[in-house]
Design a protein around this motif. Sequence first.
Motif, PDB file in Angstrom:
ATOM      1  N   THR A   1       0.823  -1.208   0.000  1.00  0.00           N
ATOM      2  CA  THR A   1       0.000   0.000   0.000  1.00  0.00           C
ATOM      3  C   THR A   1       0.856   1.257   0.000  1.00  0.00           C
ATOM      4  O   THR A   1       0.635   2.192  -0.785  1.00  0.00           O
TER       5      THR A   1
ATOM      6  N   GLY B   1       2.518   1.715  -3.300  1.00  0.00           N
ATOM      7  CA  GLY B   1       1.580   2.180  -4.319  1.00  0.00           C
ATOM      8  C   GLY B   1       1.304   3.664  -4.211  1.00  0.00           C
ATOM      9  O   GLY B   1       1.267   4.381  -5.228  1.00  0.00           O
ATOM     10  N   VAL B   2       1.095   4.173  -3.009  1.00  0.00           N
ATOM     11  CA  VAL B   2       0.820   5.598  -2.815  1.00  0.00           C
ATOM     12  C   VAL B   2       2.034   6.434  -3.237  1.00  0.00           C
ATOM     13  O   VAL B   2       1.892   7.456  -3.928  1.00  0.00           O
TER      14      VAL B   2
ATOM     15  N   ASP C   1      -2.535  11.698   0.817  1.00  0.00           N
ATOM     16  CA  ASP C   1      -3.144  10.544   0.140  1.00  0.00           C
ATOM     17  C   ASP C   1      -2.915   9.263   0.925  1.00  0.00           C
ATOM     18  O   ASP C   1      -3.793   8.387   0.995  1.00  0.00           O
ATOM     19  N   LEU C   2      -1.722   9.106   1.516  1.00  0.00           N
ATOM     20  CA  LEU C   2      -1.436   7.905   2.297  1.00  0.00           C
ATOM     21  C   LEU C   2      -2.374   7.796   3.496  1.00  0.00           C
ATOM     22  O   LEU C   2      -2.910   6.716   3.790  1.00  0.00           O
TER      23      LEU C   2
ATOM     24  N   VAL D   1      -5.853   6.718   2.218  1.00  0.00           N
ATOM     25  CA  VAL D   1      -5.924   5.309   1.808  1.00  0.00           C
ATOM     26  C   VAL D   1      -5.912   4.400   3.034  1.00  0.00           C
ATOM     27  O   VAL D   1      -6.700   3.447   3.130  1.00  0.00           O
TER      28      VAL D   1
ATOM     29  N   SER E   1      -9.652   4.044  -2.147  1.00  0.00           N
ATOM     30  CA  SER E   1      -8.928   2.810  -2.423  1.00  0.00           C
ATOM     31  C   SER E   1      -7.619   3.132  -3.138  1.00  0.00           C
ATOM     32  O   SER E   1      -7.506   4.147  -3.824  1.00  0.00           O
ATOM     33  N   LEU E   2      -6.668   2.241  -2.975  1.00  0.00           N
ATOM     34  CA  LEU E   2      -5.389   2.438  -3.651  1.00  0.00           C
ATOM     35  C   LEU E   2      -5.565   2.403  -5.162  1.00  0.00           C
ATOM     36  O   LEU E   2      -4.950   3.194  -5.888  1.00  0.00           O
ATOM     37  N   ASP E   3      -6.393   1.501  -5.654  1.00  0.00           N
ATOM     38  CA  ASP E   3      -6.621   1.423  -7.100  1.00  0.00           C
ATOM     39  C   ASP E   3      -7.181   2.732  -7.640  1.00  0.00           C
ATOM     40  O   ASP E   3      -6.784   3.199  -8.712  1.00  0.00           O
TER      41      ASP E   3
ATOM     42  N   HIS F   1       5.286  -1.698  -5.847  1.00  0.00           N
ATOM     43  CA  HIS F   1       3.925  -2.019  -5.398  1.00  0.00           C
ATOM     44  C   HIS F   1       3.499  -3.390  -5.921  1.00  0.00           C
ATOM     45  O   HIS F   1       2.940  -4.202  -5.184  1.00  0.00           O
TER      46      HIS F   1
ATOM     47  N   ARG G   1       2.826  -6.461  -3.371  1.00  0.00           N
ATOM     48  CA  ARG G   1       1.481  -7.053  -3.356  1.00  0.00           C
ATOM     49  C   ARG G   1       1.546  -8.551  -3.631  1.00  0.00           C
ATOM     50  O   ARG G   1       0.821  -9.350  -3.006  1.00  0.00           O
TER      51      ARG G   1
END
Length: 930
Positions: free
Chosen positions: A748, A751-752, A806-807, A810, A816-818, A867, A871
């Motif tokens: 996560t 990704g952010v 943003d972190l 999320v 959502s991260l997506d 990411h 994942r």
Amino acid sequence: MRLPDVHPTLPAAAPFEFEARLAELPPLTGDVKADFAAQRRFVEEVHRAGGSGHTVVRLQSAAMDRIVAALWERACVAAGDERAPTAVSLVALGGYGRRELAPFSDLDLLVLHGPGEPDAFVKAASERFLYSLWDLRLEVGYGVRDLRACDELATEDHTARTALLDLRWLAGDRALYAELEREELHGLSAQKVEKFLADKLDEMRARRERFGDSIYLLEPNVKESEGGLRDLQSALWLARVRFKVAGITELLARALLPEREIREMRRARDFLWRVRNEMHYLAGRKWDQLTFDVQPEVARAMGYLDREHGSAVEEFMRHYYLAAKTVLVASDAIVDRCLEPQAAMGWRMVPPPAATLGAERAVPVMGGRPARSTERLLPGGEFKVFRGRLTVVDTDVLRRSPAALVRLFATADREQLDLYPYARDLAAQAAEELAPEAASDPELNQELLACFTRPGTRGRFLTLMHEIGVLPRVLPEFARVTARRQIDVYHVYTVDVHTLFAVRRLLALRCGDVTEDGLGDLARTVQRPLALYLGTLFHDIGKGAGKDHSARGAEIAAEACVRMGLDPADAADIEWLVLKHLRMSAIAQRRDLSDPDLIHAFAEEVGTKDRLDKLYLLTYADIATVGPRTWTDWKARLIRELYGKTREVLERGERRPEPGTAEAAGRERVAAALRARGGAVDAEHARFVQAMPARYFVTVDPALAPRHLRLLRFGRDLPVATALRHHPPLGYSELSLAARDRPGLLATVAGVLAAHRIDIQAAEVFSTAEDPGLGWLAGRALDVFELRGPEEGAVEPARWRAARADLARVLAGEESLDALLARRLRASSLPEKPLPRVPTKIVIDNDSARTHSVVDVFTADRVGLLHTLARTFYELNLSVDLARISTEGHRASDAFYVRTPDGAPLEGERAARVVAALTAALSRPEQGSR
């Protein structure tokens, strides 16, 4: 294993078949567009059938002559009236004038008319003619002038005079054309000649700087880059003005170049012509940049095939670099001769750029120096200084013994002189005639080895020997890597040039021309430096000989050491350095340097401090000369840390610590740091020491423990708490993050950060157990990251504020991260720059760490890569405790310390599943950077 000594050469050019093919050109029908298409189609068929580059450019020019002549005649007829037309002549200029027209090149044309302003006929005819050319969608450079205007323009602009040097009559009044030819080719005054030479040299320097001052560019311009067709043409322009020679053939007739050099130059020029023709046909337009996506297509079209020891594109690019080098050397030799009536000293730029060698001031490679005296005989009686450069006393000096050939370059290096053109020619000829067994001559090898150890040398002898083709003859192993290039965007230079630059960087370091945090002092104190220099010279010698180039290279180097008569101790060091030259970089960038077992294992592998010093210096030189900015502060810090810790172990003679020793000592240091900040040890301090995993106490600086405890306390009731410290001098920012532990937290966070174009260089992941006895410290995550912004430096404050917001959203479940990735990483409308393909490779290492399996991932870099990997590890139920992220060009080399739920290593079926899952994840298209 004995590998054949291969001296790379260009493929033989197809025969010149212009006259025969000219007779086969389709006849004109009167339909200009149909005729133009038929002529162009026929010439392409000749090219596709394997026609030489020379044949095709001459045939293309002849076909264009037919079309141009027909259109000019029509224009003149349409513009005529009852009175006789004025004197007018149609003239081809530039490449078209030289009959060297590539398939989609521009046409340079001049309508030459009588004195004064153009009359109505000239205006009407030239206008109709120009429109008819545009109607065929031709790019046309065009001028309508009289003789006086031509001369005035040529006087003001040397590029205009250059174009006129290639003038050729096409149609119209021949007497008028003859006047122009007489004035512009044969009637130049001495003043005009000298001005033209000076202007053209300035242009050559500027062009080489603009298009990259090296022939070994990743994506060279076949026409304009150094060693391209323009270099040769520029040299020929100078020769035409200075000596009135009209082309390569007359260079031989006037003895301006030896026959051997002209033969090779013709072959190289034909190769470059053929490459350029193919590029034009592939693009369907003028296209001279040999980009990554074009290279495989050109290689395939020219008949190159993938083989066991190299791909088709590697072999093709090797031949391109050989051709470019041949053109460059010949062009520079022509320029030298054109300038000789004055002084040819130092006309070239000081190549390569000082940064290439790591020098803070220019290190001469082939530029000249002011002559100390006009002429003098040097000790030994073999060589003399003539017109400020080094030459031989007689023609047979270099043939009397192979060692004399090496002494020529040793003397040039010692005296800091360029070679006189005559001596260069003799050296090239002597090298070509050198018998293979000469490389084993004891005297020759003693002379060569002495060059490396001469006090004050900066290795200029290596560059000169390589440029003229001597080095692969006296050091046949080096022939294997000459002009050999790796197809990636990390290695800027071919293997041979990279190697020579690496050796020269070490010599510059030793001489003080380079300053690099303690390395200069180390280079000056290293024992038996010859082993270091030859280990560096041979470090990539195994490339092109199979998969493991280090092991192959060690075998080749060992044989070379025997042939050269090296001391056994030096030979052993050289073989070891070649075998291990990648180890220090790989360990520093992809392994846990806080692990005492790792450091002790590396110390055992190295064995002595002397070998550690040499390997450290070789590692620096290797990385720093890969390309601009490859020796980063981050890499320097990691390699310096590995060197320092390993040296300490070797100096103290320590044995490996018993398991748990380092952890226990670390716990005590952390407890002491907490006591120093918080007085008596309270219950919270004790719980912190109890809660943190064992790796924390051997990884983290104890002085940071109070700060980490405060961050955990601050984030107790928040989705996430962060602390960012910037280190601009080191080029990164350090992020400490505290949050409630959860599965996939690393994925996560990665990704952010990727959504904000923030790269993670390293990640240390610590989690506390879900133990009620730990109170609020139970089930917490403390992660420490090294971050870098898009500009390869510390993260900008505004970017970090947006990422932190943003972190928090999320992790709080507000987005959502997506959705964040989709919002932040919108696809660019710009086309992606084509890059060489990077195959994905997954390697599992169960030996580098006692409590973890290390998963090495080699793949193409992309947005969101970390990411994706994090994942996938989460989906495999693997915990990532440490990630080391390294990017070389567009190739990612990442390492992950992972734990299985039962603590067992990744082996057998389980390891195969991990490899398959990661490979599958990386094969899917991703949104996006790490």
